[in-house]
Enzyme design. Sequence first.
Site, short mmCIF file in Angstrom:
data_model
loop_
_atom_site.label_atom_id
_atom_site.label_comp_id
_atom_site.label_asym_id
_atom_site.label_seq_id
_atom_site.Cartn_x
_atom_site.Cartn_y
_atom_site.Cartn_z
N GLY A 134 44.06 35.23 16.37
CA GLY A 134 45.52 35.27 17.03
C GLY A 134 46.30 36.48 16.48
O GLY A 134 46.71 37.96 17.58
N CYS A 135 47.73 36.81 17.02
CA CYS A 135 48.82 37.84 16.99
C CYS A 135 48.04 38.92 15.75
O CYS A 135 48.34 39.89 15.91
CB CYS A 135 50.10 37.43 16.50
SG CYS A 135 50.38 36.33 18.73
N ALA A 136 47.52 38.07 15.04
CA ALA A 136 47.60 39.22 13.61
C ALA A 136 46.10 39.73 14.08
O ALA A 136 45.58 40.78 12.82
CB ALA A 136 47.15 38.23 12.93
N GLY A 137 45.38 39.82 14.58
CA GLY A 137 44.41 40.19 14.69
C GLY A 137 43.91 41.33 15.04
O GLY A 137 43.21 42.14 14.80
N MET A 157 52.16 39.01 12.77
CA MET A 157 52.25 37.96 12.20
C MET A 157 51.21 37.22 13.58
O MET A 157 51.64 37.41 14.00
CB MET A 157 53.47 37.35 11.52
CG MET A 157 53.89 38.29 10.73
SD MET A 157 55.85 37.61 10.46
CE MET A 157 55.20 36.71 8.80
#
Length: 352
Positions: free
Chosen positions: A138-141, A337
């Site tokens: 997700g956004c942490a990728g 995160m």
Amino acid sequence: MPHIAAVSKIDLPDKTDQQAVKEQAQAMFSVNFPQAERLMPAFDNTGIVTRNFVKPLSYYAETTTFKQRNDEYIKLSLQYSVEAIEAVVTKAGINKNDITDIIFVSTTGLATPSMDALIINQMQLNQNINRTPVWGLGCAGGVSGMAKANIAAKANPDAVVLLVAVELCSLTLIKSDYSKSNFIGSSLFSDGVVACIIKGDNHPLPKQHVQFKAAGSKLYYDSLEVMGWDFREDGFKVVFSKDIPTFIHQNISGDIDAFLAKQGLKLGDIKNFIFHPGGKKVLDAYTDALQIEGDFLKNTREVMNDYGNMSSVTVLYVLEKFLETGFTDGYGLMLAMGPGFSSEMVLLDMKN
């Protein structure tokens, strides 16, 4: 230590004004979602002015199947990945045959063979490239992808690592999902494609350079429901909690301090904050928790204003903005995160 040689992002042709998206969402949700009128101000409270979309706005009002949307994901991911890679290869001053490793990051579509294989085939890249498709962060990728590129380049000083991140969040929209999370998601998420070149130590350092110093990951126990996908027959249903800003406020300051302490540093040593925005409330949570003087999230906020939340890709657009518009000599901290709930950090040494 390995260094970031170049970053190239894509400005998609169907970039759309947030107010136009708001009007369409109101028409789509108001009939079957009683809370729609009350929640419409969410579109205005994001701080987003324009959204990066891979399709014309009218496409999202159409009734489509999961297969149709995923087929579009594969086709358009390949098209724009190739465009971004060609641009970053030129910017880095390398030949495409120099690439030794490819890391492909995404969470918004499915492909097997994976997208990295499709890219190698389409561009006729070296058949012996080391391939690492990364899915589900997700956004942490984006930050995690940078950390993995650093590992690959440290393992092989001759490495030329290609990191590609693609998120076509708009293609995951389930038109018939009249939930609050889908409504809020429709006010935030957009599409982005970015390519980066990371080189190992045997490659000369340019005068202006950005080197890796360290990376760290943390997964918070018992927080699985905070963010993710609920997989349904009709596609990827977005899941995220209203408690994300509170979660950040409670944890992020201590986590950053602990990460930096391992490098003998403090928060005051960081000159460049390369953060994934998430949304306005997330930015406010960072500001309140870290208590840093000045507009330290200016680039992060401007990327969100101009593009929306592009999941993993967003933080790499922020990095590209630092590289293109200028940065302060010293340390840079990349942070995002994502599902898990988790955090990813990369410490950079940035020199003009």
